[in-house]
Design a protein around this motif. Structure first.
Motif, mmCIF file in Angstrom:
data_model
loop_
_atom_site.group_PDB
_atom_site.id
_atom_site.type_symbol
_atom_site.label_atom_id
_atom_site.label_comp_id
_atom_site.label_asym_id
_atom_site.label_seq_id
_atom_site.Cartn_x
_atom_site.Cartn_y
_atom_site.Cartn_z
ATOM 1 N N ILE A 256 0.841 -1.201 0.000
ATOM 2 C CA ILE A 256 0.000 0.000 0.000
ATOM 3 C C ILE A 256 0.872 1.246 0.000
ATOM 4 O O ILE A 256 0.631 2.180 -0.742
ATOM 5 N N GLY A 257 1.891 1.267 0.843
ATOM 6 C CA GLY A 257 2.748 2.447 0.866
ATOM 7 C C GLY A 257 3.757 2.373 1.990
ATOM 8 O O GLY A 257 4.024 1.303 2.538
ATOM 9 N N TYR A 258 4.318 3.534 2.323
ATOM 10 C CA TYR A 258 5.409 3.598 3.282
ATOM 11 C C TYR A 258 5.010 4.442 4.485
ATOM 12 O O TYR A 258 4.352 5.474 4.345
ATOM 13 N N VAL A 259 5.454 4.038 5.656
ATOM 14 C CA VAL A 259 5.097 4.708 6.902
ATOM 15 C C VAL A 259 5.750 6.079 6.980
ATOM 16 O O VAL A 259 6.872 6.278 6.506
ATOM 17 N N LYS A 260 5.034 7.038 7.582
ATOM 18 C CA LYS A 260 5.619 8.352 7.826
ATOM 19 C C LYS A 260 5.100 8.891 9.153
ATOM 20 O O LYS A 260 3.894 8.901 9.387
ATOM 21 N N ASP A 261 6.011 9.297 10.003
ATOM 22 C CA ASP A 261 5.695 10.017 11.245
ATOM 23 C C ASP A 261 4.663 9.325 12.133
ATOM 24 O O ASP A 261 3.599 9.876 12.414
ATOM 25 N N VAL A 262 4.961 8.118 12.563
ATOM 26 C CA VAL A 262 4.046 7.461 13.500
ATOM 27 C C VAL A 262 4.397 7.878 14.926
ATOM 28 O O VAL A 262 5.548 7.802 15.332
ATOM 29 N N THR A 263 3.405 8.364 15.665
ATOM 30 C CA THR A 263 3.629 8.784 17.048
ATOM 31 C C THR A 263 2.578 8.153 17.953
ATOM 32 O O THR A 263 1.570 7.633 17.474
ATOM 33 N N ASN A 264 2.849 8.234 19.268
ATOM 34 C CA ASN A 264 1.889 7.714 20.237
ATOM 35 C C ASN A 264 0.615 8.543 20.230
ATOM 36 O O ASN A 264 0.646 9.757 20.124
ATOM 37 N N ASP A 265 -0.536 7.872 20.375
ATOM 38 C CA ASP A 265 -1.793 8.607 20.508
ATOM 39 C C ASP A 265 -1.941 9.114 21.925
ATOM 40 O O ASP A 265 -1.239 8.672 22.848
ATOM 41 N N SER A 266 -2.890 10.038 22.101
ATOM 42 C CA SER A 266 -3.080 10.610 23.430
ATOM 43 C C SER A 266 -3.640 9.592 24.415
ATOM 44 O O SER A 266 -3.486 9.728 25.629
ATOM 45 N N ASN A 267 -4.265 8.523 23.901
ATOM 46 C CA ASN A 267 -4.782 7.508 24.829
ATOM 47 C C ASN A 267 -3.685 6.583 25.351
ATOM 48 O O ASN A 267 -3.936 5.748 26.226
ATOM 49 N N ASN A 268 -2.459 6.722 24.781
ATOM 50 C CA ASN A 268 -1.298 5.947 25.234
ATOM 51 C C ASN A 268 -1.480 4.449 25.052
ATOM 52 O O ASN A 268 -0.824 3.641 25.709
#
Lengths: 281, 172
Positions: free
Chosen positions: A240-252
């Motif tokens: 499908i594609g390539y990952v970019k800028d994955v961060t933790n959500d506010s729900n942790n």
């Protein structure tokens, strides 16, 4: 006949009749395709050939324009590429040795290829949506060429979308990037599942939302996301594609970020339709 | 009859341009809504009935291949043609600002209705974003195209009028 009608009916009555007719169309198309399919097929016999012709003319003009522009840059590139060829041949030789070794080892372990080859049909994009909201398009192959609803569509080695509607000589393809599309993906190396969701607000950047990675999963920029085994429409293992800028959500609990599609949706001209459906396989 | 056929061919022509070259003429990935121009202009130039007829055909074609609910656009276009027809023969043909204003209002209504159907009901409540990013640019672009198309369409309208003058005198 028409003359009489228009003299008898006032325009208000015509308005009411038109609105009622529209309401009938809306009501029927909400529940079934029985009324719209014949209409679509009838009009497609007129529209689709002309669309193909116009598309051909457009491509011809664009091609000419591009070639004129590109000749100069091509000459410069040619010099650079010749140097690259030399270095790459060396590399290629080494890699070939590696693949031989790999093939030998695979037979040793009796491993099949990781992803089966699907048989594909090439089709040309002949029309895009009439509105600005969506990115759906039509292609010039239909049910008579063996296309069916829910077949997967690829281009440039990546996933484009899924066939949602088929006529005798056309098919409508809903793309991955448009609002409302929602598919299940996974990291190619670890198999961690996530979901890929189109969002109209990311349209300018060409990105897609990536959601619901578990918190402890390690995701790096550039990691490949492929369709997962879970999906009921998409065959597993299509890029499908390539990952970019994955961060933790506010729900942790989860991580989310963006995905750069492998397909260039701005310049989509030809696509490959996989002639195998998930349900049958 | 010749008039209707001519109008249908015009609708088909604009539809084909929209579908095949739409993305190529798009500015900032916004393309003009070519089909809504016809019911409004013909409603203004030729009366309610003509506007409604064109609105119905154009709207049906607009929805036919890319929408699940067929007929919503047709209904909006029919109303656009009807309300443009209210101003028929009340103004001179040269007062082009009247149909352009009508076009602006109808295009805004149409886009806003499709925003409600496609996004607002799916919990995308950011109205201002959708208006400023999609609806307003599209209106401006559509108006720009309509300014260019107004004279040719008025000319075409006169040509079709001459061909069946008798029918026209019966309507009035």
């Amino acid at each position: 006949m028409k003359k009489k009608l228009s003299s008898v009916l006032s325009s208000k009555i015509i308005l009411i009749l038109c609105v009622m007719l529209c309401a009938v169309f809306i009501g029927v198309s909400f529940f079934t395709d029985k009324l719209t399919t014949p209409l679509r097929n009838a009009i497609s016999t007129v529209v689709i050939p002309v669309q193909k012709g116009m598309n051909y003319v457009g491509l011809l003009v664009a091609d000419r324009y591009d070639t004129l522009q590109e000749i100069r840059t091509v000459l410069e590139e040619n010099e650079d590429l010749k140097e690259q060829v030399d270095t790459l041949t060396e590399e290629n030789n080494q890699l070939k040795q590696d693949t031989y070794e790999l093939a030998r080892l695979r037979t040793l372990y009796e491993l099949d290829e990781k992803y089966p080859e699907y048989s594909k049909v090439a089709a040309r994009v002949i029309g895009t949506t009439t509105d600005n909201w969506f990115r759906t398009f039509t292609v010039d192959k239909g049910s008579e060429e063996g296309i069916e609803v829910d077949m997967n569509v690829m281009a440039d080695g990546g996933l484009v979308g899924v066939v949602t509607d088929v006529g005798p000589h056309y098919a409508t393809v809903k793309t991955v990037i448009e609002d409302g599309s929602y598919i299940s993906g996974m990291l190619i190396d670890t198999g961690d599942v996530c979901s890929v969701k189109g969002d109209i607000k990311l349209m300018d950047s060409g990105l897609v939302r990536l959601q619901y990675f578990k918190k402890d999963v390690v995701v790096r920029n550039g990691d490949k996301i492929v369709t997962s085994n879970i999906s009921d429409k998409f065959l597993p293992g299509i890029l499908i594609g390539y990952v970019k800028d994955v961060t933790n959500d506010s729900n942790n609990l989860t991580q989310s970020g963006y995905l750069v599609p492998a397909v260039d949706f701005q310049h989509l001209q030809e696509v490959l339709i996989i002639q195998k459906k998930k349900q049958n396989s | 009859m010749k008039r209707k056929v001519g109008e249908l061919i015009l609708i088909l022509f604009l539809y084909l341009i929209q579908v095949t070259f739409g993305r190529n003429i798009a500015i900032g990935s916004i393309m003009p809504n070519l089909l809504i121009i016809l019911p409004v202009l013909f409603g203004f130039l030729q009366g309610k009935n003509e506007g409604m007829f064109i609105g119905f055909c154009a709207g049906l074609l607009y929805d036919l291949y890319f929408s699940n609910l067929i007929g919503v656009t047709a209904m909006v276009f029919v109303f656009a043609g009807y309300f443009a027809g209210v101003f028929y023969q009340k103004y001179e043909e040269t007062e082009a600002l009247i149909p352009l204003a009508l076009l602006m209002v109808s295009d805004f209504c149409f886009e806003f209705i499709s925003y409600i159907g496609n996004f607002l009901l799916h919990n995308k409540l950011d109205v201002l974003y959708f208006i400023s990013r999609f609806i307003l640019p599209e209106i401006v672009y559509t108006l720009f195209v309509a300014v260019i198309m107004y004279k040719p369409i008025a000319f075409l309208n006169k040509r079709l009028e001459r061909k069946d003058k008798r029918r026209l005198s019966e309507i009035d």
